[in-house]
Enzyme design. Structure first.
Site, short mmCIF file in Angstrom:
data_model
loop_
_atom_site.label_atom_id
_atom_site.label_comp_id
_atom_site.label_asym_id
_atom_site.label_seq_id
_atom_site.Cartn_x
_atom_site.Cartn_y
_atom_site.Cartn_z
N ASP A 150 0.84 -1.21 0.00
CA ASP A 150 0.00 0.00 0.00
C ASP A 150 0.87 1.26 0.00
O ASP A 150 0.55 2.26 -0.64
CB ASP A 150 -0.92 0.00 1.23
N HIS A 177 -5.45 -3.59 5.64
CA HIS A 177 -5.09 -3.88 4.24
C HIS A 177 -6.29 -4.44 3.48
O HIS A 177 -6.31 -5.60 3.09
CB HIS A 177 -3.89 -4.84 4.17
P1 NAD Z 1 -0.27 -18.31 -5.41
O1 NAD Z 1 -1.46 -19.20 -5.52
O2 NAD Z 1 0.46 -17.95 -6.64
O3 NAD Z 1 0.77 -18.91 -4.39
C1 NAD Z 1 0.40 -19.38 -3.14
C2 NAD Z 1 1.31 -20.52 -2.76
O4 NAD Z 1 0.89 -20.98 -1.48
C3 NAD Z 1 1.21 -21.72 -3.72
O5 NAD Z 1 2.49 -22.09 -4.17
C4 NAD Z 1 0.60 -22.81 -2.86
O6 NAD Z 1 1.05 -24.12 -3.17
C5 NAD Z 1 1.06 -22.38 -1.48
N1 NAD Z 1 0.29 -23.00 -0.40
C6 NAD Z 1 -1.01 -23.34 -0.35
N2 NAD Z 1 -1.29 -23.95 0.82
C7 NAD Z 1 -0.13 -23.99 1.52
C8 NAD Z 1 0.25 -24.49 2.79
N3 NAD Z 1 -0.64 -25.10 3.58
N4 NAD Z 1 1.52 -24.36 3.19
C9 NAD Z 1 2.43 -23.74 2.39
N5 NAD Z 1 2.15 -23.26 1.17
C10 NAD Z 1 0.88 -23.37 0.75
O7 NAD Z 1 -0.78 -16.97 -4.67
P2 NAD Z 1 0.00 -15.58 -4.54
O8 NAD Z 1 -0.39 -14.70 -5.68
O9 NAD Z 1 1.43 -15.83 -4.28
O10 NAD Z 1 -0.72 -14.96 -3.25
C11 NAD Z 1 -0.55 -15.53 -1.98
C12 NAD Z 1 -1.33 -14.77 -0.93
O11 NAD Z 1 -0.83 -13.46 -0.75
C13 NAD Z 1 -2.82 -14.61 -1.25
O12 NAD Z 1 -3.57 -14.83 -0.08
C14 NAD Z 1 -2.92 -13.15 -1.64
O13 NAD Z 1 -4.21 -12.62 -1.44
C15 NAD Z 1 -1.90 -12.53 -0.73
N6 NAD Z 1 -1.42 -11.21 -1.13
C16 NAD Z 1 -1.21 -10.30 -0.14
C17 NAD Z 1 -0.72 -9.04 -0.43
C18 NAD Z 1 -0.48 -8.03 0.65
O14 NAD Z 1 -0.31 -6.85 0.35
N7 NAD Z 1 -0.38 -8.41 1.91
C19 NAD Z 1 -0.44 -8.70 -1.77
C20 NAD Z 1 -0.66 -9.65 -2.75
C21 NAD Z 1 -1.16 -10.90 -2.42
C1 LMR Z 2 -3.09 -6.43 -3.05
O1 LMR Z 2 -3.32 -5.41 -2.41
O2 LMR Z 2 -2.66 -6.38 -4.22
C2 LMR Z 2 -3.28 -7.77 -2.41
O3 LMR Z 2 -3.89 -7.66 -1.17
C3 LMR Z 2 -3.94 -8.76 -3.29
C4 LMR Z 2 -5.39 -8.48 -3.55
O4 LMR Z 2 -6.19 -9.38 -3.35
O5 LMR Z 2 -5.73 -7.37 -3.97
#
Ligand code: NAD
Ligand code: LMR
Length: 325
Positions: A150, A177
């Site tokens: 953010d 967030h």
């Molecule tokens: P993705 O699906 O590409 O990757 C997620 C990974 O988690 C996969 O490799 C999957 O195998 C693994 N996984 C699933 N269950 C698991 C477990 N029990 N133990 C370990 N690994 C496990 O998803 P992504 O795009 O990398 O996003 C991951 C998370 O981050 C989502 O929840 C998304 O919403 C979040 N996210 C948060 C922010 C933020 O600003 N905080 C930003 C972007 C995404």
């Molecule tokens: C973001 O802000 O990009 C992440 O929290 C992923 C989402 O779901 O928007």
């Protein structure tokens, strides 16, 4: 010597995040955990000529080995959004994933700094806190919700608008967030005085809903991964630097206000109309034990006051849902 474990290391965020962490001379052991594909990711990264050792661990049987004695644990494990979903819609699946990873951390690396990326962050951080409390190893100074994306977005979008280098634009983004809980404080950013109220409201909304912009553009293929990896590595490495070198960095991050100063807590109460909120993103000075100091919110505009009121109700619901899980 710092061991950093990435849980969800084979994912869209996990892989580029691990690549960025592999470049840091402060990391001595990069441990990659996922339920799939980490042997390949680890083999690939291990050929990079930086000094850290890389190990890959796959499946619950190898979780203890992955996590044991970690100094920092970064968690981007779980499912991302698709168009039409809210972050809260991810709770059903991600809450259990985060709880199980937190349980392993509480048992095998209770002193680790926990950097939680998995959504919904407003609820997953309270889940981690409750797990640590249950295992009698809770230290609110060591558990962080990573809201750095953010702040990164705020720097970019404001920089574009006021004609400044985005790398030089520093904007505190407080609250939580998700959508209206994301509170960018433009009034505190030099150069924004020249913006009209309409421009301020438009860019505030863009920062609050920047995640949706990416989800829409990816059209079913997930949410932000590369910008998140950049933001996650920046945050995790700031935590490492503060712990190892004593470098004092200030980052906004979502924490249990039990770790905040009375002044900072009072400022949250005042800004939210005297509401009791247990977790909030504030400017945090990082130190050897995690949260070293928290800064009060500072002066905010009348428009920003209305944003705080809207954020408080949603945030309280998200926190209660996570804590109760
Ligand atoms: P993705 O699906 O590409 O990757 C997620 C990974 O988690 C996969 O490799 C999957 O195998 C693994 N996984 C699933 N269950 C698991 C477990 N029990 N133990 C370990 N690994 C496990 O998803 P992504 O795009 O990398 O996003 C991951 C998370 O981050 C989502 O929840 C998304 O919403 C979040 N996210 C948060 C922010 C933020 O600003 N905080 C930003 C972007 C995404
Ligand atoms: C973001 O802000 O990009 C992440 O929290 C992923 C989402 O779901 O928007």
């Amino acid at each position: 010597m710092v061991k950093v474990t990435v849980c969800g290391a084979a994912g869209g965020i996990g892989q580029p995040l691990s690549l960025l962490l592999k470049q840091s001379p402060l990391v001595s052991h990069l441990s990659l955990y996922d339920i799939v594909n980490t042997p390949g990711v680890a083999a690939d990264l291990s050929h990079i000529n930086t000094k850290s050792k890389v190990t890959g661990h796959v499946g619950a049987d190898q979780l203890e080995e992955a996590i044991k004695d970690s100094d920092v644990i970064v968690i981007p494990a779980g499912v991302p959004r698709k168009p039409g979903m809210t972050r809260d819609d991810l709770f059903k699946i991600n809450a259990g994933i985060v709880r199980d990873l937190a349980t392993a951390a509480a048992k095998f690396a209770p002193k680790a700094f926990m950097c939680i990326i998995s959504n919904p962050v407003n609820s997953t951080v309270p889940i981690v806190a409750e797990v640590f409390k249950k295992h009698n190893v809770y230290d609110p100074r060591r558990i962080f919700g990573v809201t750095t994306l953010d702040i990164v977005r705020a720097s970019t979008f404001i920089g574009e608008l006021i004609g400044a280098d985005p790398a030089d634009v520093k904007c505190n983004v407080l609250g939580g967030h998700s959508g209206v809980t994301i509170l960018p404080l433009l009034s505190q950013v030099p150069g924004t005085e020249k913006l009209t109220q309409e421009q301020i409201e438009k860019v505030t909304n863009r920062i609050q809903f920047g995640g949706d912009e990416v989800v829409k553009a990816k059209d079913g293929a997930g949410s932000a991964t590369l910008s998140m990896a950049f933001a996650g590595a920046r945050f995790a490495l700031n935590v490492v630097e503060a712990a190892v070198k004593g470098t004092s960095t200030i980052e906004c991050t979502y924490i249990d206000l039990a770790a905040a100063t009375p002044e900072a807590i009072a400022s949250v109460k005042e800004a939210t109309g005297e509401q009791d909120i247990a977790y909030f993103s504030l400017p945090v000075e990082l130190g050897p034990d995690g949260v070293k100091n928290t800064l009060p919110i500072g002066a905010i505009s009348d428009y920003e006051k209305t944003l705080f009121t809207a954020a408080a109700t949603e945030l309280k619901g998200n926190i209660a849902k996570g804590a109760a899980f």
